[in-house]
Design a protein around this motif. Structure first.
Motif, short mmCIF file in Angstrom:
data_model
loop_
_atom_site.label_atom_id
_atom_site.label_comp_id
_atom_site.label_asym_id
_atom_site.label_seq_id
_atom_site.Cartn_x
_atom_site.Cartn_y
_atom_site.Cartn_z
N HIS A 1 3.10 -4.54 -12.76
CA HIS A 1 3.90 -4.61 -13.99
C HIS A 1 3.21 -5.60 -14.92
O HIS A 1 3.16 -6.79 -14.63
CB HIS A 1 5.33 -5.06 -13.67
N ASN A 2 2.67 -5.10 -16.02
CA ASN A 2 1.75 -5.86 -16.88
C ASN A 2 0.47 -6.11 -16.09
O ASN A 2 0.11 -7.24 -15.76
CB ASN A 2 2.37 -7.16 -17.36
N VAL A 3 -0.22 -5.02 -15.81
CA VAL A 3 -1.31 -5.02 -14.84
C VAL A 3 -2.45 -5.96 -15.20
O VAL A 3 -3.07 -6.56 -14.32
CB VAL A 3 -1.85 -3.58 -14.63
N VAL B 1 0.87 -1.18 0.00
CA VAL B 1 0.00 0.00 0.00
C VAL B 1 0.90 1.22 0.00
O VAL B 1 1.70 1.42 0.92
CB VAL B 1 -0.94 0.01 1.22
N PHE B 2 0.77 2.05 -1.03
CA PHE B 2 1.74 3.12 -1.30
C PHE B 2 1.00 4.44 -1.47
O PHE B 2 0.04 4.53 -2.26
CB PHE B 2 2.50 2.74 -2.58
N THR C 1 6.27 3.13 -18.04
CA THR C 1 7.71 3.24 -18.28
C THR C 1 8.01 3.48 -19.75
O THR C 1 8.90 4.27 -20.09
CB THR C 1 8.44 1.97 -17.79
N ARG C 2 7.29 2.81 -20.62
CA ARG C 2 7.48 3.03 -22.05
C ARG C 2 7.23 4.49 -22.42
O ARG C 2 7.89 5.05 -23.30
CB ARG C 2 6.54 2.13 -22.86
N LYS C 3 6.29 5.11 -21.73
CA LYS C 3 5.93 6.50 -22.02
C LYS C 3 6.89 7.48 -21.37
O LYS C 3 7.31 8.47 -21.98
CB LYS C 3 4.51 6.75 -21.51
N LEU D 1 9.99 1.41 -8.61
CA LEU D 1 9.90 1.89 -10.00
C LEU D 1 8.75 2.89 -10.13
O LEU D 1 8.91 3.96 -10.74
CB LEU D 1 9.68 0.71 -10.95
N PHE D 2 7.62 2.56 -9.56
CA PHE D 2 6.46 3.44 -9.65
C PHE D 2 6.72 4.78 -8.95
O PHE D 2 6.31 5.84 -9.44
CB PHE D 2 5.23 2.74 -9.05
N ARG D 3 7.43 4.74 -7.83
CA ARG D 3 7.78 5.98 -7.13
C ARG D 3 8.60 6.89 -8.03
O ARG D 3 8.36 8.11 -8.11
CB ARG D 3 8.56 5.66 -5.85
#
Length: 461
Positions: free
Chosen positions: A86-88, A26-27, A117-119, A156-158
């Motif tokens: 990642h690959n939701v 939980v972030f 990440t691609r974006k 990574l998301f952070r």
């Protein structure tokens, strides 16, 4: 609030696989405020190759809680949060299926760190979690284990949140955006640029290999529909799709013809229908010394002027049986019953007795000719005119001597100067004739026969 999630599974396809481990972080966008990790008893065997990949054995999960025992915890932690993975679509769909099995509807907003990440970090050679973490110097403490991957995905998301100066994440969460439903390897721009026209589209993997060919009356709508399909084949195919190309055809008929030809030429791995080897058997007719017309079949090379081509003897015989019943033909003269003086059908009154000399030859032959006419295209020379790709051209399919030659396009003004079907062959893109093509054209002609008359070897839409 976000919940960054990773699961490990038994790997038996979307419908069959079950969760073996789950980890939820939980972030709040800056720090992790709660965390839950647990092995899960999948209530099925874990294949050896999955154990080799994850290190999770059957013994490890034997006494672990089943999903229904942790479902409430998962629901509480993810409630009112955005589901991040990642690959939701993989993780989300598996968890959603687990809840569905329990009779609950699990729905959350979702974000995919592959697509983000691609974006936000373009130019990487690969967007696998391992490759991204290597490029970003993010440690993974336990690769292919739920906690290690979820922890790395959270970091990574952070970083993606920090670098998102163009509000990419907000656009992904916009209800009108299709980002979360698109395959992780596919750029949204590719989908946005697809035309809403008749045509054929090609799904390609990272190696630029065509993995699927489809036809559509509206290319964009049909392509997008694949991404919402929950079938195992569709899900697997979409995960591999990294690019999409297309060819506009101007009409549904020409799209059907091109699709069929392309499938047989390319043999895409996800096209099952029509992906067969070339025809092996041909149906033909001949007249014996008594003047009786026979229908027979043989290997294609030995079938003179085949009326119809088939992929197997079984397929050919099945069609012959249908013709016998539909047109009251004699099985003896259709190579269905051999070495008999009279056919069995005569005994049960399904044959009118041509094999016993009890029916005039010409009456029988009349029905045989009708059966032959019903087979395949049923026209010697024919141009089937269609709408072109632009307002200034005409599309067409060409049949010469009863054989499909291909399709093409010609300027409207030039088309008016062409007087017979033979002249269209100079504008045709040559294609092979086959059983599937014959069916497509025969079906089209049958549908349009009541609406359009054939004039001078032409049918116009």
């Amino acid at each position: 609030m976000y919940t960054v999630i990773d699961i490990e599974t038994t790997g038996n396809g979307y419908k069959g696989q079950k969760i073996t481990e789950i980890s939820i972080f939980v972030f709040d966008g800056k720090v992790v405020v709660d965390e839950f990790t647990s092995l899960v008893n999948p209530e099925q065997n874990i294949p050896t190759f999955i154990t080799n990949l994850t290190g999770i054995t059957n013994a490890m999960v034997r006494n672990a809680p089943k999903f229904y025992e942790i479902a409430k915890k998962v629901e509480e932690l993810t409630k009112d949060t955005i589901f991040v993975a990642h690959n939701v679509n993989f993780d989300y769909n598996i968890i959603q299926a687990e809840f569905k099995n329990l009779g609950f509807d699990f729905k959350r907003k979702k974000l995919c760190t592959v697509r983000l990440t691609r974006k936000i970090v373009p130019g990487l050679s690969s967007y696998s979690l391992g490759n991204i973490c290597t490029a970003e110097n993010i440690p993974i403490n336990g690769r292919h284990r739920a906690k290690g991957d979820a922890e790395a995905t959270t970091e990574l998301f952070r970083r993606l949140l920090e670098r998102d100066t163009n509000f990419t994440i907000n656009s992904f969460l916009n209800p009108k955006s299709r980002q979360a439903t698109l395959p992780p390897l596919l750029d949204k721009i590719i989908v946005d640029n697809l035309p809403e026209k008749h045509g054929v589209y090609y799904f390609k993997n990272l190696a630029k290999e065509v993995i699927y060919v489809g036809k559509a009356n509206n290319i964009k709508q049909r392509v997008i529909s694949h991404f919402y399909d929950k079938k195992k084949k569709e899900q697997t195919m979409c995960l591999e799709t990294a690019d999409i190309s297309y060819t506009k055809t101007g009409s549904e008929l020409l799209a059907l013809l091109l699709e069929s030809s392309e499938i047989k030429h390319i043999y895409p791995k996800y096209n099952r229908a029509q992906r067969r080897a070339g025809e092996a058997v041909g149906l033909f007719s001949y007249e014996d010394q008594k003047g009786i017309i026979h229908l027979a079949y043989n290997r294609l090379k030995l079938a003179p002027n085949a009326i119809m081509k088939y992929y197997s003897i079984a397929e050919c015989r099945t069609h012959l049986e249908y013709l016998c019943k539909e047109f009251e033909l004699c099985p003896k003269y259709c190579l269905l019953q051999t070495n008999v003086s009279s056919c069995f059908h005569y005994q049960i009154k399904e044959c009118k007795g041509i094999c016993c000399g009890n029916e005039p030859v010409e009456e029988y032959n009349k029905r045989v000719r009708a059966a032959i006419k019903s087979v395949g295209i049923g026209a010697e020379n024919l141009v089937i005119k269609q709408k072109g790709r632009t307002k200034n051209e005409v599309g067409f399919a060409l049949i010469l001597d009863g054989i499909y030659k291909g399709f093409g396009y010609v300027e409207k003004q030039q088309a008016e100067e062409l007087e017979n079907p033979e002249e269209y062959q100079f504008f045709v893109e040559p294609k092979k004739d086959n059983r599937d093509i014959q069916r497509i054209i025969a079906s089209y002609l049958k549908k349009t026969a009541k609406l359009k008359a054939i004039e001078n070897g032409e049918i116009s839409i």
